[in-house]
Design a protein around this motif. Structure first.
Motif, PDB file in Angstrom:
ATOM      1  N   GLY A 167     -32.274 -56.352  31.989  1.00 41.50           N
ATOM      2  CA  GLY A 167     -31.486 -57.272  30.454  1.00 41.50           C
ATOM      3  C   GLY A 167     -32.842 -58.713  29.863  1.00 41.50           C
ATOM      4  N   TRP A 168     -32.491 -59.397  29.269  1.00 35.76           N
ATOM      5  CA  TRP A 168     -33.277 -60.783  27.806  1.00 35.76           C
ATOM      6  C   TRP A 168     -32.382 -61.362  29.904  1.00 35.76           C
ATOM      7  N   ALA A 186     -28.606 -60.832  30.770  1.00 32.72           N
ATOM      8  CA  ALA A 186     -28.389 -59.666  29.762  1.00 32.72           C
ATOM      9  C   ALA A 186     -27.237 -58.740  30.109  1.00 32.72           C
ATOM     10  N   ASP A 187     -28.404 -57.583  31.471  1.00 31.74           N
ATOM     11  CA  ASP A 187     -27.243 -56.896  32.137  1.00 31.74           C
ATOM     12  C   ASP A 187     -26.152 -57.154  32.359  1.00 31.74           C
ATOM     13  N   GLU A 445     -37.648 -64.987  30.368  1.00 31.78           N
ATOM     14  CA  GLU A 445     -37.889 -64.411  29.509  1.00 31.78           C
ATOM     15  C   GLU A 445     -37.400 -63.246  28.616  1.00 31.78           C
ATOM     16  N   ALA A 446     -38.064 -63.195  27.880  1.00 26.18           N
ATOM     17  CA  ALA A 446     -36.723 -62.401  27.043  1.00 26.18           C
ATOM     18  C   ALA A 446     -37.838 -60.684  27.249  1.00 26.18           C
ATOM     19  N   ASP A 447     -38.948 -60.794  28.527  1.00 27.89           N
ATOM     20  CA  ASP A 447     -38.875 -58.731  28.459  1.00 27.89           C
ATOM     21  C   ASP A 447     -39.196 -58.421  30.210  1.00 27.89           C
ATOM     22  N   LYS A 448     -37.866 -59.519  29.916  1.00 28.09           N
ATOM     23  CA  LYS A 448     -37.090 -59.418  31.447  1.00 28.09           C
ATOM     24  C   LYS A 448     -37.679 -59.439  32.269  1.00 28.09           C
TER      25      LYS A 448
END
Length: 477
Positions: A167-168, A186-187, A445-448
């Motif tokens: 996740g993020w 976020a995971d 980052e947002a691409d994990k």
């Protein structure tokens, strides 16, 4: 009018195409720049420029001085207040006054005239009229700005991409020994990575929502985490398990900081309150209430103000921990949410970032110093500064900008690249941190992915010159 008609006769048979090519060639001969080459230096123009600058700088002193002229004088030269040492004449010059003498360059200049002698050109600039016409950039260099000139820093480059989260990646903290760093995602996991190799060492689970804040204690073997699940947890890194939880937040916890000298933990969240916890007893010491919206950034320092918070209500507040957790000062300079703040490791200064500007303030008084000289024009999620004075700011659009701390000059604008399989819209940076030495930068980052950056060793001031223009006017708000 027969004369012009006769002069135009040879032009008539030429075609329009030929005429336009001729005109184009003439224009190119006149105006084409020599790319990458400087024009050869012109000694005559240099002399004129120097003598004009001398006259502008020292004209008043020359007229005021009453010292006699040197013994060697031309006949018929009236005695004047100026000295020939300030002029650059050729032998045999005879001029009307000292003010003009400073501006004469070249041989055979006739008295009281502006004629150009044969052979070499001699330029005489009369100062009897208004001198504003000659105060141009061609003759006079601009007055140096009082703005501090930035220090040259090498550009930063991405040298490692670490993937492993599902996740993020929302938060990061470095171990004080600089051997490992931890990231929260976020995971709902916290992962611990080796700094040197980038390999995964450990994964910790326990939160039930994304992890927004992390901190590692330099006084104990503890790590602290906070998340959207309203939970603040203390992890014992010798047992790798949660040993304490701090209950009290009414909504998600967005930021977390450890006091450098006291066993105190600070957390800020969506309930608009920054809470101060005793690490050992898990009790809430203070609830620093006063913000009208989410508290999204916090840092602490050993002396007053010991706590500084930034909020979505666009304000920054200084808090007094010694006298009941009262507000010492509120800064209202920003127009948008203050999502990120960075305390300088050496100086008593800090920077705060919002979507409108990045601003610098003094401590402990909170006086506004200046804005950074460019605008990133995005939501800035995180920022960090190292001891060398390199400030890094991370944007929601994946922009990573590097600034010179002293002058506010933006010397590099990097853009993160999403890992294959991700959308371009996932180019967002949520957190970043320097390691303990300040030589490596890690972005979450947002691409994990987690990306690691370092300075480019091959860069020199010649390959990456400093393109700095001091600001014309300084905005004081």
């Amino acid at each position: 009018m027969p004369g012009p008609a006769v002069a135009m006769e040879p032009v008539e048979p030429q075609s329009l195409k030929k005429l336009s090519f001729k005109s184009l060639k003439r224009a190119l001969d006149l105006f084409a720049p020599l790319h990458g080459q400087f024009p050869p230096p012109d000694p005559e123009s240099k002399k004129i420029r120097l003598s004009h600058k001398v006259n502008v700088e020292y004209g008043g002193i020359k007229h005021a001085s009453t010292q006699p002229q040197p013994a060697k004088q031309d006949q018929g030269h009236p005695s004047s207040g100026s000295s020939n040492a300030l002029a650059l004449p050729a032998p045999g010059d005879a001029q009307k006054g000292g003010a003009q003498n400073a501006l004469v360059v070249g041989p055979a200049a006739q008295p009281r005239t502006n004629d150009i002698g044969p052979g070499k050109s001699s330029a005489i600039i009369s100062t009897s009229g208004p001198s504003d016409r000659f105060s141009t950039s061609a003759l006079m260099e601009r007055i140096p700005s009082r703005w501090p000139r930035p220090v040259w820093h090498p550009p930063w480059k991405n040298y490692r991409v670490i993937s492993g989260h599902l996740g993020w990646v929302r938060s990061i903290a470095f171990d004080p020994s600089n051997n490992w760093f931890c990231t929260g995602s976020a995971d709902r996991t916290i992962k611990i990575w080796d700094v040197a190799s980038g390999r995964l060492k450990l994964t910790l689970t326990g939160h039930i929502e994304q992890i927004r804040g992390l901190a590692v204690s330099n006084r104990h073997t503890y790590m602290f985490s906070a998340g959207d699940d309203k939970m603040v947890k203390c992890w014992d890194l010798e047992q790798n398990k949660v040993i304490r939880s701090y209950h009290g937040h009414l909504s998600g916890v967005y930021c977390l900081a450890l006091h450098p000298t006291l066993d105190v933990l600070l957390t800020g969240g969506r309930d608009s309150v920054c809470r101060v916890w005793d690490i050992r007893t898990k009790t809430q010491i203070f609830a620093l209430s006063g913000h009208e919206n989410t508290v999204c950034s916090v840092f602490t320092r050993p002396t007053d103000p010991q706590v500084v918070t930034g909020s979505h209500d666009t304000t920054i507040k200084f808090w007094d921990l010694r006298h009941g957790g009262k507000t010492m000062l509120t800064l209202t300079h920003h127009k948008k949410s203050v999502r990120a703040m960075a305390l300088h490791p050496k100086e008593n200064l800090f920077a705060s970032a919002s979507a409108d500007n990045i601003k610098k303030f003094t401590l402990p008084k909170g006086e506004f110093m200046h804005n950074m000289l460019s605008q990133q024009k995005t939501i800035i999620n995180s920022m960090a500064v190292n001891e060398d004075g390199v400030l890094a700011t991370a944007g929601d659009n994946g922009s990573l900008w590097f600034w010179d701390w002293k002058s506010g000059h933006n010397f590099q604008q990097a853009q993160t690249v999403v890992q294959p399989g991700s959308l371009d819209s996932e180019a967002g940076i949520y957190a970043l941190s320097y390691d303990v030495t300040g030589t490596r930068l890690v972005t979450c980052e947002a691409d994990k992915t987690i990306k690691m950056w370092k300075e480019d060793e091959t860069a020199t001031p010649e390959t990456h010159p400093l393109n700095f223009k001091p600001p014309k006017e300084i905005r004081r708000f």
